[in-house]
Design a protein around this motif. Sequence first.
Motif, PDB file in Angstrom:
ATOM      1  N   LEU A  13      35.349  37.796  39.069  1.00 17.69           N
ATOM      2  CA  LEU A  13      36.764  37.496  38.828  1.00 17.69           C
ATOM      3  C   LEU A  13      36.947  36.765  37.498  1.00 17.69           C
ATOM      4  CD1 LEU A  13      37.976  36.429  42.380  1.00 17.69           C
ATOM      5  CD2 LEU A  13      38.899  38.314  41.039  1.00 17.69           C
ATOM      6  N   ILE A  14      36.093  35.803  37.233  1.00 14.09           N
ATOM      7  CA  ILE A  14      36.185  35.040  35.979  1.00 14.09           C
ATOM      8  C   ILE A  14      35.883  35.939  34.777  1.00 14.09           C
ATOM      9  CG2 ILE A  14      35.071  33.205  34.636  1.00 14.09           C
ATOM     10  CD1 ILE A  14      34.822  31.644  37.299  1.00 14.09           C
ATOM     11  N   GLN A  15      34.901  36.806  34.935  1.00  9.96           N
ATOM     12  CA  GLN A  15      34.510  37.676  33.823  1.00  9.96           C
ATOM     13  C   GLN A  15      35.593  38.699  33.476  1.00  9.96           C
ATOM     14  OE1 GLN A  15      30.854  39.236  35.516  1.00  9.96           O
ATOM     15  NE2 GLN A  15      29.604  38.089  34.054  1.00  9.96           N
ATOM     16  N   THR A  16      36.281  39.239  34.492  1.00 10.43           N
ATOM     17  CA  THR A  16      37.137  40.412  34.280  1.00 10.43           C
ATOM     18  C   THR A  16      38.631  40.138  34.343  1.00 10.43           C
ATOM     19  OG1 THR A  16      37.066  41.004  36.647  1.00 10.43           O
ATOM     20  CG2 THR A  16      35.333  41.908  35.219  1.00 10.43           C
ATOM     21  N   LYS A  17      39.060  38.952  34.810  1.00 13.32           N
ATOM     22  CA  LYS A  17      40.488  38.712  35.011  1.00 13.32           C
ATOM     23  C   LYS A  17      40.975  37.584  34.101  1.00 13.32           C
ATOM     24  CE  LYS A  17      40.208  41.755  38.290  1.00 13.32           C
ATOM     25  NZ  LYS A  17      40.640  43.143  38.003  1.00 13.32           N
ATOM     26  N   PRO A  18      41.681  37.923  33.016  1.00 13.79           N
ATOM     27  CA  PRO A  18      42.176  36.892  32.084  1.00 13.79           C
ATOM     28  C   PRO A  18      43.062  35.856  32.773  1.00 13.79           C
ATOM     29  CG  PRO A  18      42.360  39.071  31.102  1.00 13.79           C
ATOM     30  CD  PRO A  18      41.970  39.285  32.532  1.00 13.79           C
ATOM     31  N   TYR A  19      43.851  36.281  33.751  1.00 11.96           N
ATOM     32  CA  TYR A  19      44.741  35.344  34.428  1.00 11.96           C
ATOM     33  C   TYR A  19      43.951  34.247  35.141  1.00 11.96           C
ATOM     34  CZ  TYR A  19      48.184  33.510  37.726  1.00 11.96           C
ATOM     35  OH  TYR A  19      48.995  32.691  38.462  1.00 11.96           O
ATOM     36  N   VAL A  20      42.844  34.637  35.784  1.00 14.15           N
ATOM     37  CA  VAL A  20      41.994  33.659  36.475  1.00 14.15           C
ATOM     38  C   VAL A  20      41.446  32.647  35.469  1.00 14.15           C
ATOM     39  CG1 VAL A  20      39.875  33.345  37.816  1.00 14.15           C
ATOM     40  CG2 VAL A  20      41.398  35.277  38.317  1.00 14.15           C
ATOM     41  N   ARG A  21      40.973  33.140  34.334  1.00 13.23           N
ATOM     42  CA  ARG A  21      40.418  32.243  33.310  1.00 13.23           C
ATOM     43  C   ARG A  21      41.488  31.298  32.768  1.00 13.23           C
ATOM     44  NH1 ARG A  21      37.999  37.158  31.616  1.00 13.23           N
ATOM     45  NH2 ARG A  21      39.394  37.289  29.798  1.00 13.23           N
ATOM     46  N   LYS A  22      42.693  31.816  32.536  1.00 17.75           N
ATOM     47  CA  LYS A  22      43.772  30.965  32.014  1.00 17.75           C
ATOM     48  C   LYS A  22      44.132  29.856  32.995  1.00 17.75           C
ATOM     49  CE  LYS A  22      45.963  34.451  29.058  1.00 17.75           C
ATOM     50  NZ  LYS A  22      47.170  35.305  28.848  1.00 17.75           N
ATOM     51  N   CYS A  23      44.182  30.194  34.271  1.00 18.19           N
ATOM     52  CA  CYS A  23      44.519  29.174  35.278  1.00 18.19           C
ATOM     53  C   CYS A  23      43.439  28.106  35.367  1.00 18.19           C
ATOM     54  CB  CYS A  23      44.732  29.836  36.639  1.00 18.19           C
ATOM     55  SG  CYS A  23      46.218  30.855  36.747  1.00 18.19           S
ATOM     56  N   LEU A  24      42.191  28.519  35.328  1.00 15.46           N
ATOM     57  CA  LEU A  24      41.092  27.547  35.381  1.00 15.46           C
ATOM     58  C   LEU A  24      41.100  26.657  34.142  1.00 15.46           C
ATOM     59  CD1 LEU A  24      38.199  29.791  36.766  1.00 15.46           C
ATOM     60  CD2 LEU A  24      39.339  27.919  37.958  1.00 15.46           C
ATOM     61  N   ALA A  25      41.375  27.252  32.985  1.00 17.62           N
ATOM     62  CA  ALA A  25      41.411  26.464  31.742  1.00 17.62           C
ATOM     63  C   ALA A  25      42.555  25.472  31.747  1.00 17.62           C
ATOM     64  CB  ALA A  25      41.518  27.397  30.542  1.00 17.62           C
ATOM     65  N   ALA A  26      43.693  25.846  32.350  1.00 15.03           N
ATOM     66  CA  ALA A  26      44.835  24.936  32.431  1.00 15.03           C
ATOM     67  C   ALA A  26      44.524  23.749  33.337  1.00 15.03           C
ATOM     68  CB  ALA A  26      46.062  25.683  32.942  1.00 15.03           C
ATOM     69  N   LYS A  27      43.753  23.995  34.379  1.00 12.24           N
ATOM     70  CA  LYS A  27      43.443  22.957  35.369  1.00 12.24           C
ATOM     71  C   LYS A  27      42.265  22.085  34.944  1.00 12.24           C
ATOM     72  CE  LYS A  27      42.719  22.556  40.389  1.00 12.24           C
ATOM     73  NZ  LYS A  27      42.582  23.318  41.644  1.00 12.24           N
ATOM     74  N   PHE A  28      41.243  22.716  34.346  1.00 15.85           N
ATOM     75  CA  PHE A  28      39.990  22.031  34.045  1.00 15.85           C
ATOM     76  C   PHE A  28      39.665  22.126  32.551  1.00 15.85           C
ATOM     77  CE2 PHE A  28      38.970  23.786  38.430  1.00 15.85           C
ATOM     78  CZ  PHE A  28      39.260  22.604  39.099  1.00 15.85           C
ATOM     79  N   PRO A  29      40.093  21.196  31.730  1.00 15.50           N
ATOM     80  CA  PRO A  29      39.690  21.219  30.318  1.00 15.50           C
ATOM     81  C   PRO A  29      38.196  20.977  30.134  1.00 15.50           C
ATOM     82  CG  PRO A  29      40.921  19.216  30.818  1.00 15.50           C
ATOM     83  CD  PRO A  29      41.046  20.096  32.021  1.00 15.50           C
ATOM     84  N   TRP A  30      37.566  20.343  31.113  1.00 12.16           N
ATOM     85  CA  TRP A  30      36.115  20.123  31.077  1.00 12.16           C
ATOM     86  C   TRP A  30      35.500  20.615  32.387  1.00 12.16           C
ATOM     87  CZ3 TRP A  30      32.797  17.806  27.420  1.00 12.16           C
ATOM     88  CH2 TRP A  30      33.413  17.228  26.300  1.00 12.16           C
ATOM     89  N   ILE A  31      34.341  21.271  32.271  1.00 15.09           N
ATOM     90  CA  ILE A  31      33.500  21.567  33.437  1.00 15.09           C
ATOM     91  C   ILE A  31      32.125  20.975  33.163  1.00 15.09           C
ATOM     92  CG2 ILE A  31      32.340  23.368  34.776  1.00 15.09           C
ATOM     93  CD1 ILE A  31      34.781  25.092  34.496  1.00 15.09           C
ATOM     94  N   LEU A  32      31.651  20.149  34.090  1.00 18.39           N
ATOM     95  CA  LEU A  32      30.360  19.484  33.959  1.00 18.39           C
ATOM     96  C   LEU A  32      29.414  20.037  35.020  1.00 18.39           C
ATOM     97  CD1 LEU A  32      32.882  17.179  33.737  1.00 18.39           C
ATOM     98  CD2 LEU A  32      30.993  15.924  32.701  1.00 18.39           C
ATOM     99  N   ILE A  33      28.184  20.295  34.631  1.00 16.10           N
ATOM    100  CA  ILE A  33      27.213  20.885  35.548  1.00 16.10           C
ATOM    101  C   ILE A  33      25.955  20.031  35.560  1.00 16.10           C
ATOM    102  CG2 ILE A  33      25.984  22.959  36.245  1.00 16.10           C
ATOM    103  CD1 ILE A  33      28.487  23.307  33.479  1.00 16.10           C
TER     104      ILE A  33
END
Length: 606
Positions: A198-218
């Motif tokens: 979903l993340i790889q193929t759906k721009p909308y999913v990526r945009k929503c995640l980027a709006a919510k999470f400016p940082w991802i820590l692993i």
Amino acid sequence: MDLFSEKLNQIKTDDKQFEAYNTEISTVVIAGPGSGKTTVLTLKIINLLRNKINQPRGLACITYSKEAVKEFTERLNELGYKNRKNVFLGTVHSFCIAEVIAPFAKLYDLDISFPLKIISEKEREELFEDIVTELKLGGANLSIDDVDKERSLNISGLSLVQVESYDIALKVALEYEKRLVEMDKVDFVGIVKCATMLIQTKPYVRKCLAAKFPWILIDEYQDLGKPLHEMILSLFNMTNIKIFAVGDPDQSIYSFNGAIPQYLIELKENPIIKEIKLKTNYRSNQDIINASILALGQQNRSYSAGTRKNENAKFHFVTCEQDIEQQYDYVISNIIPSCLAEGIPHSEICVLVSGNKQAKELAALMDVQSIPYYISKLDYKRTDLIIWLEDCAKWINKQYSQSFTNIFEFWIDLIKKHNVEKKLSINILNERRALYGVLNSSKEYADNLFEWVKYLFRQLNIIPILETSLVYPDEIDNINNFIKTVVKGSLAGATVQRFGSIGKPNNQVTISTRHSSKGLEFEVVILLGMEEGNFPYYLNVNNKEKLAEEHRVFFVCISRAKRICYLLRSKKITVYSKRYGRTYIINKEPSMFWDILYNKYGGDGI
């Protein structure tokens, strides 16, 4: 001074730690053993939330296991973290479900059921066996772990890392996934693959995640495998999300799950990602550090001791006559009494064995000698429900300032997930009062863990809730394993307070498998089974990649020690031949790993 300020002042004395704390661009932190990576990561999160990320935006922090999530959350709470909307702290599986599949999968035509129907372990095994039988692969020496590994690797993306495929396992994997769809069910490997797609193929999913999470820590990036790596590469390359990954390729020891060091190496070598190396070890003295580098088989590591600088390590090489049982006896009769006489408490002693069978054998002998012990790998899984029970135990004993609000939120979520009828008519205030009352009254059973658990399950009707669960299909079996452990296992006779301290040995010797030792630290580490063919395993000696991983396991084992290492082996081993129906005694040479350290530190052999 609060704990956050105290810890911040502490890392200011380490240039690299403080640099990692302050970085404002995507960063990979290569953190050697004892280098304070968890302190840096937790301080980083607090700093981002307080000073860099404005509400309602938040961040996501992903780590390897539920146990790691629990420890991480406790550390954040101690540093002053307050629950905040749009902050995710959890495993990669829970991230995929909560942040990707649940909000977005229904928008697309996917081969995945809603609500998620997770296949049970029993069904998984039966499905695997059926496919192996139908494809006539019974003689292929194939395991379901081999199939899961191939499924994880069988995902395309941006990574250039090449991993050789196991054709037979891949054949079974493809058929397995086809039949999962036909059953209208999913498993955890499938969940991660679906979220990655979903993340790889759906721009909308990526945009929503980027709006919510400016940082991802692993955390522990080297342990999380290809799907997570592809997910992170997609978010890094296709959004403005910043990545903060912490890990150590030298501690990548879970290849059976598809995790290899090359993924973290590929990430750190990206020219627009900052790389920071934490090379100061605040756990061990320099002798132990040097020995661990020898164990790794690499000479180009430059770790240095940040404490215990004027101290020498002690290495003991113990040769027994025959079989692992003599090694057990030597540990119990000689090593532990010697450590105690030196003033080293039980809690600073760890015995590392090859697997669960040896751990249980050693534990049984310690029982006979009344030596307190703790087995780091339990006979049950620390699932969300079990960890919630631990939190309840902490709350009634006022351990670690456990929050009743967090306990109640999990309970309400459990009800909503597993009791659809009650979900429609739930009264939050009444449920809160009821749970508070049950936990308070359960204090009557604080001296008897079994009676306490029985009381909670009866008063809260937990089993009927779990019997209808689609989210946790194996929880009933896991609860039964937990109860067995409470009745006649390692928790027999335990108090509720002891249960609330799981993971924190209370003046007990720790018994751990080599693989489960990562993240632990002790004054004394004792390694058993150092014969050739055992460690490293004889089938891995002539395989370059597998032998390299065995070296990394050895590196992890040695680097658990602060000051003292014991290595034990036997001259002869008794083996049983199924083919001939009899036992044989085989002469055993010391393993190559024994020789590596003995050639350098072997003056004190026994």
